[in-house]
Design an enzyme around this catalytic site. Structure first.
Site, short mmCIF file in Angstrom:
data_model
loop_
_atom_site.label_atom_id
_atom_site.label_comp_id
_atom_site.label_asym_id
_atom_site.label_seq_id
_atom_site.Cartn_x
_atom_site.Cartn_y
_atom_site.Cartn_z
N THR A 190 49.72 14.58 29.08
CA THR A 190 49.85 14.59 30.54
C THR A 190 49.62 13.21 31.14
O THR A 190 50.34 12.80 32.06
CB THR A 190 48.86 15.63 31.12
OG1 THR A 190 49.27 16.91 30.64
CG2 THR A 190 48.87 15.64 32.64
N GLU A 218 42.50 19.80 26.99
CA GLU A 218 43.34 20.10 25.84
C GLU A 218 42.78 19.40 24.59
O GLU A 218 42.53 18.21 24.62
CB GLU A 218 44.77 19.60 26.08
CG GLU A 218 45.71 19.99 24.95
CD GLU A 218 47.10 19.37 25.09
OE1 GLU A 218 47.21 18.20 25.49
OE2 GLU A 218 48.07 20.07 24.76
N LYS A 228 62.89 7.49 21.26
CA LYS A 228 61.61 6.81 20.96
C LYS A 228 60.69 7.86 20.34
O LYS A 228 60.02 8.63 21.03
CB LYS A 228 61.03 6.25 22.27
CG LYS A 228 59.54 6.00 22.28
CD LYS A 228 59.09 4.91 21.36
CE LYS A 228 57.58 4.85 21.31
NZ LYS A 228 57.02 5.85 20.35
N GLU A 252 57.55 17.33 29.61
CA GLU A 252 56.98 18.49 28.90
C GLU A 252 55.61 18.04 28.43
O GLU A 252 55.51 17.23 27.50
CB GLU A 252 57.86 18.86 27.69
CG GLU A 252 59.28 19.23 28.03
CD GLU A 252 59.42 20.60 28.67
OE1 GLU A 252 58.43 21.34 28.71
OE2 GLU A 252 60.53 20.91 29.12
N CYS A 263 51.65 22.30 21.96
CA CYS A 263 51.39 22.29 23.40
C CYS A 263 51.13 23.70 23.90
O CYS A 263 50.34 23.91 24.81
CB CYS A 263 52.58 21.67 24.14
SG CYS A 263 54.14 22.46 23.73
N GLY A 318 52.66 11.24 30.65
CA GLY A 318 53.71 11.80 31.51
C GLY A 318 53.57 11.31 32.95
O GLY A 318 54.55 10.97 33.60
P1 NAD Z 1 51.50 10.87 23.78
O1 NAD Z 1 51.67 11.06 25.25
O2 NAD Z 1 50.44 9.96 23.32
O3 NAD Z 1 52.86 10.30 23.14
C1 NAD Z 1 54.09 10.95 23.28
C2 NAD Z 1 55.19 9.91 23.15
O4 NAD Z 1 55.10 9.01 24.27
C3 NAD Z 1 55.09 9.04 21.89
O5 NAD Z 1 56.39 8.72 21.42
C4 NAD Z 1 54.40 7.79 22.43
O6 NAD Z 1 54.65 6.65 21.65
C5 NAD Z 1 55.03 7.67 23.80
N1 NAD Z 1 54.26 6.89 24.77
C6 NAD Z 1 52.92 6.68 24.79
N2 NAD Z 1 52.60 5.87 25.84
C7 NAD Z 1 53.75 5.60 26.50
C8 NAD Z 1 54.07 4.85 27.66
N3 NAD Z 1 53.15 4.18 28.34
N4 NAD Z 1 55.36 4.80 28.07
C9 NAD Z 1 56.32 5.49 27.39
N5 NAD Z 1 56.08 6.19 26.26
C10 NAD Z 1 54.81 6.26 25.83
O7 NAD Z 1 51.37 12.30 23.15
P2 NAD Z 1 51.13 12.67 21.61
O8 NAD Z 1 49.71 12.43 21.28
O9 NAD Z 1 52.18 12.06 20.77
O10 NAD Z 1 51.43 14.24 21.66
C11 NAD Z 1 50.48 15.17 22.01
C12 NAD Z 1 50.70 15.66 23.42
O11 NAD Z 1 52.03 16.12 23.59
C13 NAD Z 1 49.82 16.85 23.75
O12 NAD Z 1 49.26 16.68 25.03
C14 NAD Z 1 50.78 18.01 23.76
O13 NAD Z 1 50.39 19.10 24.55
C15 NAD Z 1 52.02 17.37 24.26
N6 NAD Z 1 53.20 18.16 23.90
C16 NAD Z 1 53.85 18.85 24.88
C17 NAD Z 1 54.94 19.65 24.56
C18 NAD Z 1 55.67 20.43 25.62
O14 NAD Z 1 56.79 20.81 25.37
N7 NAD Z 1 55.07 20.70 26.77
C19 NAD Z 1 55.37 19.73 23.24
C20 NAD Z 1 54.68 19.02 22.27
C21 NAD Z 1 53.60 18.23 22.62
#
Ligand code: NAD
Length: 495
Positions: A235, A390, A180, A255, A289, A238
């Site tokens: 987060t 963040e 996804k 992550e 991140c 997550g």
């Molecule tokens: P996000 O949480 O909005 O989305 C991440 C993914 O989750 C996307 O594919 C999104 O469509 C999906 N998603 C959103 N809501 C969901 C739900 N209810 N159920 C299941 N899936 C869902 O994050 P983003 O804006 O795409 O990315 C930025 C964030 O990612 C930042 O906080 C960044 O720090 C983090 N990040 C962490 C790492 C790491 O390895 N720790 C690496 C890259 C990014």
């Protein structure tokens, strides 16, 4: 592989190995440097999600992938690595269009994806199952089984590399995978799945289901046939996934976000530290991140260091991602840029001084893209919201510190604990602080360097579980203990 799809043509998605239009909402992916449509596609419907997962489950049970000998699965994964390398340049160019990162960075991400497949191919064929010390008339073994259908949910900031980090170990372990990708960046996951099939991964074993996270991601996470979710993203998302996982008793790896501390001690090599701090926060436009977004500088160095840092920050080459000299491209979307701008306003409202940046750069190059100047805020406290939340953009908060205790107290005062950086010439101080700082990864006299062989993950709100490393493959396997009876006589109890 075409670089830009005709803007009206809808791109098929991979539903259980079948390339077809999804039955859900139509969306477009835009080139962040110009706002042009790169591709249009239709997300899957919920029925498509069910179908893809059912097909993945069927492929897991009937394709023989899980039963192949590890060296045979590895051979396919080595081929995936080779195909990625053969197509590295068009893939890197497509990735640039997908998320607007400078071409030099997208080339690195593509190379990293190939390296990840190569690494997990070798992890697959060298994984050992162990005979454990026995405590009776039996031999005990610890073995590993694939789980079935696993989900890889990824963010938009490093497509292909983050997908490879999940798909390679999941396939190596013998599973089926439903990817996804983020709404804004669906293209690289589709390319990766196509390459996997071309290399010999059975059809149906991989699906790519782009679309809204709250709809498609949620449906995937809740699906009873999905046995594990590997998630990278914010987060709060997550934590939502962790709640669903708790109800299903499903393992997850998360992550998540970060607000990583970079610490410049009073004996640091300043040339190294300035370059490292710049790279740590402003590469990838801060959309990382592990961005070193909270800077602590020894008070006695603070003035000189910040002068050098601010001058160099203002001189960073922000611009066209296709230009090899560009250091910072645009942000991912207009909406995300607005979010970054709101954070800078928040900082200013908390009393921060704007040292540099804080604006959209001006000029013809920037007119249509989502650019934001690299920004430094000073004059704030670590407890201010701007230092705790963040931003995920090119914004650095900088503070002086007085001594090691003061430094550690501030560096560790964060909900996040993903990474940290230490700049010092004294290896004993580096050791002391490196052990005391709370973070999943600590860089000493370097920053944002990665090796697939080294585990990666966060503490606290930065996540749960580890990716990468030779044993990363075990995250996608269930452990099983086997007891082989060696008794000469029937078990005595029943006599
Ligand atoms: P996000 O949480 O909005 O989305 C991440 C993914 O989750 C996307 O594919 C999104 O469509 C999906 N998603 C959103 N809501 C969901 C739900 N209810 N159920 C299941 N899936 C869902 O994050 P983003 O804006 O795409 O990315 C930025 C964030 O990612 C930042 O906080 C960044 O720090 C983090 N990040 C962490 C790492 C790491 O390895 N720790 C690496 C890259 C990014």
């Amino acid at each position: 592989m075409s670089l830009i799809t005709e803007s009206k043509e809808l791109l098929p998605i991979n539903i259980g190995g079948e390339m077809r239009l999804g039955g859900g909402d139509e969306s477009a992916t835009l080139y962040p440097a110009t706002g042009e449509v790169v591709a249009r596609l239709r997300a899957p419907s919920l029925a498509d999600v069910d179908e893809a997962i059912a097909r993945a489950d069927q492929a897991f049970r009937t394709s023989g992938w899980a039963q192949r000998k590890p060296h045979e699965r590895a051979a396919v994964l080595y081929r995936v690595a080779s195909l990625i390398r053969e197509r590295a340049e068009p893939l890197a160019q497509r990735q640039r269009l997908d998320n607007g990162k400078p071409i030099t960075e997208t080339r690195n991400l593509v190379a990293s994806a190939a390296g990840t497949f190569q690494f997990f191919a070798s992890a697959c064929e060298t994984l050992e199952e162990t005979i454990t010390p026995s405590r009776g008339d039996f031999m005990t073994m610890s073995v590993y089984e694939p789980m079935g259908v696993v989900a890889a949910i990824t963010p938009w900031n490093s497509p292909i590399a983050s997908e490879a980090q999940k798909v390679a170990p999941a396939l190596a372990a013998g599973n089926a995978v439903v990817i996804k990708p983020a709404e804004a960046t669906p293209l690289m996951a589709l390319e990766l799945a196509a390459i996997c099939e071309e290399a010999g991964v059975p059809k149906g074993l991989i699906s790519v289901l782009p679309g809204r996270g709250s709809v498609i991601g949620d449906a995937i996470t809740k699906h009873p046939l999905v046995k594990r979710v590997s998630f990278t993203g914010g987060t709060s998302t997550g934590k939502h996934i962790a709640h669903i996982a708790a109800d299903k008793m499903m393992p997850v790896s998360l992550e998540l976000g970060g607000k990583s501390a970079t610490m410049v001690l009073d004996d640091a090599d300043l040339d190294h530290a300035v370059n490292g701090v710049l790279y740590g926060i402003f590469s990838s436009s801060g959309e990382a991140c592990i961005a070193g977004s909270r800077l602590f500088v020894a008070r006695k160095l603070y003035g000189e260091f910040m002068e050098r840092l601010a001058t160099r920050t203002a001189a960073l080459r922000v611009g066209d991602p296709a230009d090899e000299r560009t250091q910072m491209g645009p942000l991912i979307t207009a909406r995300h840029r607005e979010s970054v701008e709101r954070y800078v306003e928040l900082g200013l409202s908390e009393g921060a001084n704007l040292r540099t940046g804080g604006v959209r750069p001006q000029g013809a190059v920037y007119e249509r893209g989502y650019y934001y100047a690299p920004t430094i805020l000073e004059g704030i406290k670590n407890t201010d919201q701007i230092c705790q939340q963040e931003i995920f953009g090119p914004v650095l908060v900088a503070m002086p510190f007085d001594n090691e205790d003061d430094l550690l107290a501030q560096a560790n005062d964060s909900l996040y604990a993903l990474a940290a950086g230490i700049w010092t010439r004294d290896y004993k101080r580096a050791w002391r602080i490196g052990r005391a700082v709370q973070a999943g990864t600590v860089w000493i006299n370097t920053y944002k360097q990665f090796s697939i062989s080294t585990p990666f993950g966060g503490w606290r709100d930065s996540g749960l579980g580890r990716e990468k490393g030779r044993l990363g493959i075990l995250q996608y396997m269930e452990q099983k203990s086997l007891y082989w009876g060696l008794n000469e006589q029937p078990l005595a109890w029943a006599n």
